[in-house]
Design a protein around this motif. Structure first.
Motif, PDB file in Angstrom:
ATOM      1  N   ASN A   5     -52.308 -52.286 -56.236  1.00 14.52           N
ATOM      2  CA  ASN A   5     -51.613 -52.385 -54.948  1.00 14.52           C
ATOM      3  C   ASN A   5     -52.258 -51.567 -53.836  1.00 14.52           C
ATOM      4  OD1 ASN A   5     -49.699 -54.099 -56.044  1.00 14.52           O
ATOM      5  ND2 ASN A   5     -48.369 -52.403 -56.664  1.00 14.52           N
ATOM      6  N   VAL A   6     -53.335 -50.834 -54.152  1.00 13.99           N
ATOM      7  CA  VAL A   6     -53.988 -50.002 -53.150  1.00 13.99           C
ATOM      8  C   VAL A   6     -54.854 -50.879 -52.246  1.00 13.99           C
ATOM      9  CG1 VAL A   6     -55.675 -48.158 -52.792  1.00 13.99           C
ATOM     10  CG2 VAL A   6     -53.978 -47.950 -54.603  1.00 13.99           C
ATOM     11  N   GLU A   7     -54.673 -50.724 -50.940  1.00 11.53           N
ATOM     12  CA  GLU A   7     -55.474 -51.478 -49.980  1.00 11.53           C
ATOM     13  C   GLU A   7     -56.941 -51.071 -50.099  1.00 11.53           C
ATOM     14  OE1 GLU A   7     -55.427 -52.431 -45.184  1.00 11.53           O
ATOM     15  OE2 GLU A   7     -54.602 -50.537 -45.908  1.00 11.53           O
ATOM     16  N   ARG A   8     -57.816 -52.064 -50.146  1.00 11.61           N
ATOM     17  CA  ARG A   8     -59.259 -51.825 -50.190  1.00 11.61           C
ATOM     18  C   ARG A   8     -59.832 -52.240 -48.842  1.00 11.61           C
ATOM     19  NH1 ARG A   8     -61.224 -50.883 -55.152  1.00 11.61           N
ATOM     20  NH2 ARG A   8     -63.273 -51.777 -54.686  1.00 11.61           N
ATOM     21  N   VAL A   9     -60.548 -51.320 -48.184  1.00 11.38           N
ATOM     22  CA  VAL A   9     -61.009 -51.541 -46.813  1.00 11.38           C
ATOM     23  C   VAL A   9     -62.523 -51.646 -46.738  1.00 11.38           C
ATOM     24  CG1 VAL A   9     -58.972 -50.456 -45.799  1.00 11.38           C
ATOM     25  CG2 VAL A   9     -60.987 -49.057 -46.316  1.00 11.38           C
ATOM     26  N   LEU A  10     -62.991 -52.356 -45.722  1.00 10.42           N
ATOM     27  CA  LEU A  10     -64.417 -52.597 -45.531  1.00 10.42           C
ATOM     28  C   LEU A  10     -65.100 -51.350 -44.976  1.00 10.42           C
ATOM     29  CD1 LEU A  10     -66.619 -54.863 -45.594  1.00 10.42           C
ATOM     30  CD2 LEU A  10     -66.090 -55.236 -43.172  1.00 10.42           C
ATOM     31  N   LYS A  58     -68.231 -45.192 -43.315  1.00 10.43           N
ATOM     32  CA  LYS A  58     -67.580 -45.533 -42.053  1.00 10.43           C
ATOM     33  C   LYS A  58     -66.780 -46.817 -42.265  1.00 10.43           C
ATOM     34  CE  LYS A  58     -69.003 -42.695 -38.666  1.00 10.43           C
ATOM     35  NZ  LYS A  58     -68.097 -41.997 -37.733  1.00 10.43           N
ATOM     36  N   GLN A  59     -65.479 -46.748 -42.007  1.00 12.74           N
ATOM     37  CA  GLN A  59     -64.643 -47.943 -42.037  1.00 12.74           C
ATOM     38  C   GLN A  59     -64.887 -48.712 -40.737  1.00 12.74           C
ATOM     39  OE1 GLN A  59     -60.508 -46.764 -43.294  1.00 12.74           O
ATOM     40  NE2 GLN A  59     -61.510 -44.769 -43.426  1.00 12.74           N
ATOM     41  N   GLY A  96     -57.431 -53.200 -36.542  1.00  9.79           N
ATOM     42  CA  GLY A  96     -57.274 -52.289 -37.675  1.00  9.79           C
ATOM     43  C   GLY A  96     -58.292 -52.592 -38.754  1.00  9.79           C
ATOM     44  N   HIS A  97     -57.968 -52.187 -39.949  1.00 11.40           N
ATOM     45  CA  HIS A  97     -58.898 -52.289 -41.058  1.00 11.40           C
ATOM     46  C   HIS A  97     -59.145 -53.732 -41.496  1.00 11.40           C
ATOM     47  CE1 HIS A  97     -57.445 -48.152 -41.252  1.00 11.40           C
ATOM     48  NE2 HIS A  97     -58.617 -47.872 -41.778  1.00 11.40           N
TER      49      HIS A  97
END
Length: 198
Positions: A5-10, A58-59, A96-97
């Motif tokens: 359930n953890v958001e994975r970001v670029l 860096k996101q 946002g992300h």
């Protein structure tokens, strides 16, 4: 929260930014930076809690400015927002992300994430033209050390946009001189844009 359930970001390695040329503040040189930052082989999705505390990454954050002639959209980030460090700050940018649900690691995923965030945050009531105008980097703050803004401007035919999220409050359109008069109320990235937008 389970790992599933953890958001994975670029993210992109911060070293890539250094290789292309480190800058602070707003940089309009999109053609120099964007192709190098969006090379699929160096992009990856990482759990957001990890990315938020790792300055070697860096996101990539689409930061979209809504503009209609001399008028620019602005709002305040309310208490319902995810990013605690930016609450109660005024902003010019929506977005946002980019996350794993936006697609495979390529430039298309970045664009899909930008459009998803835009649709989640604001309702645009009319046609617009989009252009990428620059990037924002600010390594002076903890938030800035782990984020890189990619600035897009949507030129609207009419100043008609409404916030969809409870986290975005006190929204409206104003001229740049009016907004510059409230400069101290804005988050850092928006302060850079108040200077850069002509």
């Amino acid at each position: 929260m389970s790992e599933a359930n953890v958001e994975r970001v670029l993210v992109v390695p911060t070293a890539v930014l250094h290789d292309v040329g480190l800058f602070q503040g707003f940089c309009p040189d999109v053609e120099r930076y964007l192709p190098r930052l969006l090379v699929p082989a160096q992009l990856r999705y990482v759990p957001r809690p990890e990315a938020e505390n790792d300055p070697t990454l860096k996101q990539l954050i689409p930061y979209v400015v809504l503009r209609c002639g001399e008028l620019v959209f602005h709002y305040v980030r309310g208490k319902a927002g995810n990013e605690v460090r930016l609450r109660a700050r005024r902003s010019l940018g929506v977005g946002g992300h980019v996350c794993a649900q936006d697609g495979e690691l390529q430039a298309d995923a970045y664009r899909a994430g930008m459009l998803r965030e835009l649709e989640e945050e604001v309702l645009l009531e009319g046609p617009f033209r989009e252009r990428c105008v620059g990037l924002i980097n600010d390594d002076r703050t903890p938030v800035g050390q782990v984020h890189l803004g990619i600035v897009h401007v949507l030129d609207l035919e009419a100043p008609r946009a409404r916030c969809r999220e409870d986290a975005l409050i006190e929204s409206g359109f104003a001229t740049l001189p009016e907004l510059r008069g409230m400069r101290d109320e804005f988050e850092t990235w928006s302060q850079f844009l108040l200077d850069a937008l002509a």
